[in-house]
Design a protein around this motif. Structure first.
Motif, mmCIF file in Angstrom:
data_model
loop_
_atom_site.group_PDB
_atom_site.id
_atom_site.type_symbol
_atom_site.label_atom_id
_atom_site.label_comp_id
_atom_site.label_asym_id
_atom_site.label_seq_id
_atom_site.Cartn_x
_atom_site.Cartn_y
_atom_site.Cartn_z
ATOM 1 N N LEU A 186 0.827 -1.207 0.000
ATOM 2 C CA LEU A 186 0.000 0.000 0.000
ATOM 3 C C LEU A 186 0.864 1.261 0.000
ATOM 4 O O LEU A 186 0.554 2.233 -0.703
ATOM 5 C CB LEU A 186 -0.922 -0.020 1.226
ATOM 6 N N PHE A 187 1.954 1.251 0.739
ATOM 7 C CA PHE A 187 2.848 2.417 0.784
ATOM 8 C C PHE A 187 3.511 2.645 -0.571
ATOM 9 O O PHE A 187 3.646 3.786 -1.022
ATOM 10 C CB PHE A 187 3.898 2.204 1.868
ATOM 11 N N THR A 193 1.585 6.832 -6.726
ATOM 12 C CA THR A 193 0.499 7.771 -7.037
ATOM 13 C C THR A 193 0.938 9.221 -6.824
ATOM 14 O O THR A 193 0.640 10.102 -7.642
ATOM 15 C CB THR A 193 -0.725 7.461 -6.164
ATOM 16 N N ARG A 194 1.664 9.471 -5.741
ATOM 17 C CA ARG A 194 2.137 10.831 -5.474
ATOM 18 C C ARG A 194 3.147 11.286 -6.534
ATOM 19 O O ARG A 194 3.120 12.446 -6.977
ATOM 20 C CB ARG A 194 2.763 10.895 -4.090
ATOM 21 N N ILE A 195 4.032 10.379 -6.936
ATOM 22 C CA ILE A 195 5.013 10.735 -7.965
ATOM 23 C C ILE A 195 4.308 11.064 -9.277
ATOM 24 O O ILE A 195 4.637 12.051 -9.957
ATOM 25 C CB ILE A 195 6.024 9.588 -8.142
ATOM 26 N N TRP A 199 4.286 14.681 -11.197
ATOM 27 C CA TRP A 199 4.753 14.809 -12.573
ATOM 28 C C TRP A 199 3.668 15.390 -13.472
ATOM 29 O O TRP A 199 3.936 16.254 -14.313
ATOM 30 C CB TRP A 199 5.211 13.459 -13.085
ATOM 31 N N ARG A 200 2.423 14.923 -13.299
ATOM 32 C CA ARG A 200 1.332 15.472 -14.112
ATOM 33 C C ARG A 200 1.083 16.940 -13.786
ATOM 34 O O ARG A 200 0.796 17.745 -14.679
ATOM 35 C CB ARG A 200 0.062 14.655 -13.867
#
Length: 362
Positions: A186-187, A193-195, A199-200
């Motif tokens: 999960l981590f 997801t944060r990366i 980037w987006r």
């Protein structure tokens, strides 16, 4: 710890020798067995009966080497889940005689599946550790047979300082422990997801800045600021270029202007032809519609284009003659001749519109 119990059991047996009743001896033995079981499991596993005040000095529990179910080799993946267990605890005398229920056997793989499913439904892996109140992250994680999840190091420290195997949340004893990796997965997913989100966001901000440099906004105030910034950029580039070589820059401007002027003159010479009588009438009507009766050179009044009357016939000779150009502009004849004499071009252009012309006295 076994020596005081053996002494107590021997003393009770010695006292019961004088009794003839089997019930009394059995009662004495059962009492000793219950006392042994209570001392070892219910009260505290490290109390010594030799201490008259039952203030047993706490001994550091032996850390048994935790073995893994099956063979755990280095070739197996790190994400493999396995059960940690130590040697089973020795049975008390009461458990051997059947006075107290023996501990349950180890749970099966299907039971572990149900325990893990219950933990997943509760979302324990997504919550902080109940002991240290910190996120699991990539640290080792263990699942108890009561479906509670903790850090492996936190659980070991809790067992070491409490002196017994008891779940910190539900107080269940003699639990089994299984190493899982749900929190680590999960981590990693959250980190990915944060990366991706960062980037987006960077690409969106970069695209937005590029659009703001090329597309002006619809708001009037923002559009004014946009064009002011563009004009400032042009001024800065112009000043920077002039700062390097001003003379060369002005020379290029003069050269481009002279070449452009020559091109326009050639085009005018090529396309301008002698107007016909009908064309002169049309040009004269344009002058009448415009209603300008001052010479643009000397800024004095011109003669009227209407037909002269008998009163004006005598003074017509005293007036300066007027010249009509093919571009529909009027000048005094003397003023236009002076302008043509002053001009250095082979064919002078109109002083107002700078176009080649044909002229006619009126």
């Amino acid at each position: 710890m076994r020596q005081p119990l053996e002494k107590l059991r021997g003393f009770l047996l010695f006292q019961s020798q004088g009794l003839t009743s089997k019930a009394s001896s059995k009662l004495v033995l059962n009492s000793a067995a219950f006392q042994d079981h209570i001392t070892r499991s219910l009260l505290h596993p490290h109390f010594l009966l030799s201490d008259p005040f039952l203030r047993g000095k706490r001994k550091a529990p032996r850390r048994r080497v935790e073995e893994e179910r099956g063979l755990q080799t280095q070739d197996q993946p790190e994400e493999r889940e396995y059960v940690l267990y130590s040697a089973p605890p020795t049975l008390t005398l009461a458990q051997k005689w059947g006075l107290v229920a023996s501990p349950a056997g180890r749970i099966t793989e299907d039971e572990w599946t149900r325990v893990k499913a219950r933990s997943v439904r509760q979302g324990d892996s997504a919550q902080p550790c109940a002991i240290c109140r910190e996120e699991f992250c990539l640290q080792p994680q263990v699942l108890l047979s009561c479906s509670h999840v903790f850090h492996r190091a936190c659980l070991q420290a809790f067992e070491r300082f409490s002196g017994r195997r008891c779940c910190p949340m539900c107080r269940k004893e003699q639990y089994e422990t299984r190493v899982i990796h749900d929190a680590a997965r999960l981590f990693r997913h959250q980190c990915a997801t944060r990366i991706q989100a960062c980037w987006r966001g960077y690409l969106a901000r970069k695209r937005y800045r590029k659009l703001r440099q090329s597309v002006w906004p619809k708001d009037k105030r923002l559009r004014r600021k946009f064009f002011e910034a563009k004009l400032q950029e042009l001024n800065d580039s112009f000043v920077q270029y002039c700062h390097t070589d001003t003379e060369a820059f002005l020379t290029d401007i003069n050269r481009s202007l002279s070449s452009s002027r020559r091109v326009f003159q050639q085009l005018e010479r090529k396309h301008v032809s002698e107007p016909q009588e009908s064309d002169w009438d049309r040009i004269q009507s344009q002058v009448v519609q415009r209603g300008v009766w001052d010479c643009p050179i000397c800024l004095t009044a011109l003669c009227s284009l209407s037909l002269p009357t008998e009163a004006d016939a005598s003074s017509h000779q005293q007036r300066r003659r007027t010249v009509l150009l093919s571009c529909s502009h009027l000048f005094h004849q003397l003023c236009l001749e002076a302008f043509e004499a002053f001009s250095t071009e082979s064919r002078p252009s109109c002083p107002l519109c700078r176009s080649a012309y044909h002229k006619k006295l009126i």
